[in-house]
Design an enzyme around this catalytic site. Structure first.
Site, PDB file in Angstrom:
ATOM      1  N   LYS A 193      -3.323   7.788   7.720  1.00 15.38           N
ATOM      2  CA  LYS A 193      -1.671   6.862   6.773  1.00 15.38           C
ATOM      3  C   LYS A 193      -1.162   7.550   6.928  1.00 15.38           C
ATOM      4  CE  LYS A 193      -0.665   2.428   8.567  1.00 15.38           C
ATOM      5  NZ  LYS A 193      -0.592   1.962   9.748  1.00 15.38           N
ATOM      6  N   SER A 394       0.114   0.640  14.233  1.00 18.04           N
ATOM      7  CA  SER A 394       0.135  -0.129  12.826  1.00 18.04           C
ATOM      8  C   SER A 394       0.676  -1.715  13.380  1.00 18.04           C
ATOM      9  CB  SER A 394       1.322   0.068  12.348  1.00 18.04           C
ATOM     10  OG  SER A 394       0.226   0.117  10.721  1.00 18.04           O
TER      11      SER A 394
END
Length: 602
Positions: A193, A394
């Site tokens: 991430k 996401s």
């Protein structure tokens, strides 16, 4: 007498104002009638559809003003992929249109998959037996990729081709923040991430480097294959040109030698080439149709059979419809608005299936969950199929997960199953450098929690709470994908961790069901709904031009958008990353499910 003059003057002013307002609405009505009269373009025999690859191309274009229609000033510098594909199909079906002329320029696509979808539509056009030719003073890399589908590619005798591979460098702001006395505290789950890295590091992490190399190489190899197939050269040869040879080309004829173009010519020669294909005399005019013209050409598709709704969800996912001059007027997926729209589609008996078209790098986790819940209501009543565009990563994947079936383009970027919270600590700047101190009273320990966070008070305790919150959010994300895809949470975690996947890899790990287009998704929805005859309607409506002058509360006006364009010109390539970073400051204390949107291609 004085009162008489005052009353008379007031009456005259009232009449004048009435006449101005009435005149304004009369002009509006007149323009509307004229626009209505020109709503259907008549195509002349032996016409050419001209597509100028110049400006920006994204999922959909905003509505244009009828003032522009009246004055023939339609701004096509910002084009919608949906409009382009629909127009190419009309040209394919119209016997009076003999071919397509692609004029290359400086064009920016919102994602590699957008360029790929446009090229695929042109490739399908050629099945009609009609021709496509391309010409440019300069081919940017993405425009050359699209133009490579043409039967013949021409280049200006003094032109050039930008062909050097995909990728680039991003901005890492930690050094600047250190000097300013700003420090970011990060709570995240997912070693891949990477959204937070631009604020917290001076360079790219190895995990981010790994995933970026993987998906960029995948896209590049796909592009090389397409170009090589059309130009009848080897992909390895093209790759080598990108590595070194093309930079060394001193003569435009070298592009011909490398088989990148068929011929280098001047504009008047290009015009003669088009006339030759149309079998026109030297002095004859070429009947040209622009994109604006094609949008008003009647389609042969009839609204027969049952309705399948195609709902477009593109842009950052946000909680509310707010406007910020710096973060811009770009299209956003508004959680509560989108959820309300989807609930209406769920309850609409005329809608037999829904195709949810996603092109988003994510955003607010709260808004994403609102939308997902509404999609589950749709799925409970009728088939739900997702079509992924440029990206569905996401939060974009979060809202895709409930579907009965997921399609993605071969170059779609997806996955990025991860969560983060980003908290800016301004104490070094505000207190240490500027000397501002804070004091006050509270009734409870955490009454002023938000201020304490940004001032760095009890950072360890603050991060403990934030990490717990983020951990819970990530577990929810895993459970959501697990439920939607029929996988175990542990298996989702193994392919999650914020990792971004190219669709060709995502299909192998069950994040995607099949590679295919929006049309393929519609056909699948019809199959699941058991429909033999059907038509599609698109949602939500794009709004009228009048909304630009009568904006909703907290929404930017047309004038604001012009100011934003000036800001883009001033900041250049720094605009997008700086605005992304700025957005994290605004949303920093909220859980975010998003990836850094830096996959635009030129």
């Amino acid at each position: 007498m004085k009162e008489f003059f005052k009353m008379t003057l007031a009456t005259i002013c009232g009449i004048a104002i009435f006449l101005v307002v009435t005149g304004f609405f009369f002009v509006i009505s007149l323009i509307g009638m004229i626009a209505s009269d020109t709503a259907s373009t008549k195509v002349k025999d032996n016409s050419v559809f001209v597509i100028k690859l110049n400006g920006t191309i994204s999922e959909r274009a905003e509505a244009d003003s009828p003032f522009n229609t009246l004055l023939n000033m339609n701004d096509m510098s910002a084009m919608g992929l949906d409009d382009l594909i629909a127009s190419i199909r009309k040209a394919k079906d119209n016997d009076d249109i003999k071919g397509i002329y692609l004029e290359g320029g400086i064009v920016e696509f919102d994602a590699p998959a957008t360029a790929q979808q446009l090229r695929d539509a042109l490739k399908d056009f050629k099945k009609s037996g009609k021709w496509i030719v391309a010409y440019a003073d300069q081919y940017m890399q993405a425009s050359y990729y699209v133009a490579s589908v043409a039967d013949n590619i021409y280049l200006n005798a003094e032109g050039m081709i930008d062909f050097k591979g995909l990728g680039g460098k991003g901005e890492y702001m930690k050094g600047l923040y250190d000097k300013l006395g700003i420090k970011y505290m990060v709570a995240k789950v997912g070693k891949y991430k990477s959204y937070v890295e631009s604020n917290t590091q001076t360079g790219m992490s190895e995990y981010d480097r790994e995933q970026r190399i993987a998906y960029l190489q995948g896209i590049w190899q796909y592009w090389l294959h397409d170009i090589a197939e059309s130009r009848k050269v080897k992909a390895e040869q093209l790759d080598q040109l990108a590595n070194d040879s093309i930079i060394m080309m001193a003569d435009q004829k070298d592009y011909v030698q490398a088989k990148l173009v068929d011929k280098v010519i001047f504009p008047e020669e290009m015009k003669a080439e088009i006339k030759k294909r149309l079998k026109l005399e030297k002095d004859d005019d070429v009947n040209q149709l622009t994109l604006a013209d094609m949008l008003n050409v009647k389609s042969k598709n009839k609204n027969e059979g049952k309705q399948i709704a195609v709902y477009y969800a593109y842009g950052n996912i946000v909680d509310d419809e707010t406007f910020d001059l710096l973060s811009g007027t770009g299209h956003k997926i508004i959680g509560r608005t989108t959820a309300a729209d989807l609930r209406k589609l769920a309850d609409d008996d005329d809608v037999k299936a829904v195709v949810f078209r996603v092109n988003s790098g994510g955003g607010s986790a709260v808004a994403s969950e609102q939308i997902r819940h509404a999609l589950k209501l749709v799925k409970a009543k009728k088939p739900l199929v997702v079509s992924m565009g440029g990206m569905a990563a996401s939060g974009g994947y979060w809202i895709s997960s409930p579907a009965n079936y997921i399609f993605a383009e071969p170059t779609t970027i997806t996955g990025s199953i991860g969560i983060f919270g980003l908290i800016p600590n301004f104490s070094g700047l505000v207190t240490d450098k500027l000397g501002v101190t804070f004091d006050g009273v509270t009734t409870n320990k955490y009454t002023d929690y938000e201020t304490d966070l940004v001032l760095g008070k009890n950072p360890d305790e603050a991060m403990k709470f934030m990490q717990t919150y983020v951990d819970r959010g990530y577990q929810s994300f895993l459970n959501i994908v697990s439920e939607g895809r029929g996988m175990k949470p542990a298996d989702v975690d193994s392919i999650g961790q914020g990792r971004v996947w190219l669709a060709t890899d995502a299909i192998k790990i069950k994040l995607v069901d099949k590679l295919g287009s929006l049309d393929d998704a519609v056909k699948k929805a019809a199959e699941l709904a058991k429909l033999d005859e059907y038509h599609t309607n698109t949602y939500p409506s794009q709004g009228s031009w009048f909304d630009q002058f009568m904006p909703k509360e907290n929404k930017g006006t047309y004038l604001d958008s012009k100011l934003q364009q000036e800001l883009k010109l001033l900041l250049g390539d720094l605009y997008e990353p700086l605005m992304e970073i700025r957005q994290t400051v605004k949303d920093g204390c909220h859980v975010q499910a998003r990836m850094l949107d830096d996959v635009r291609v030129k």
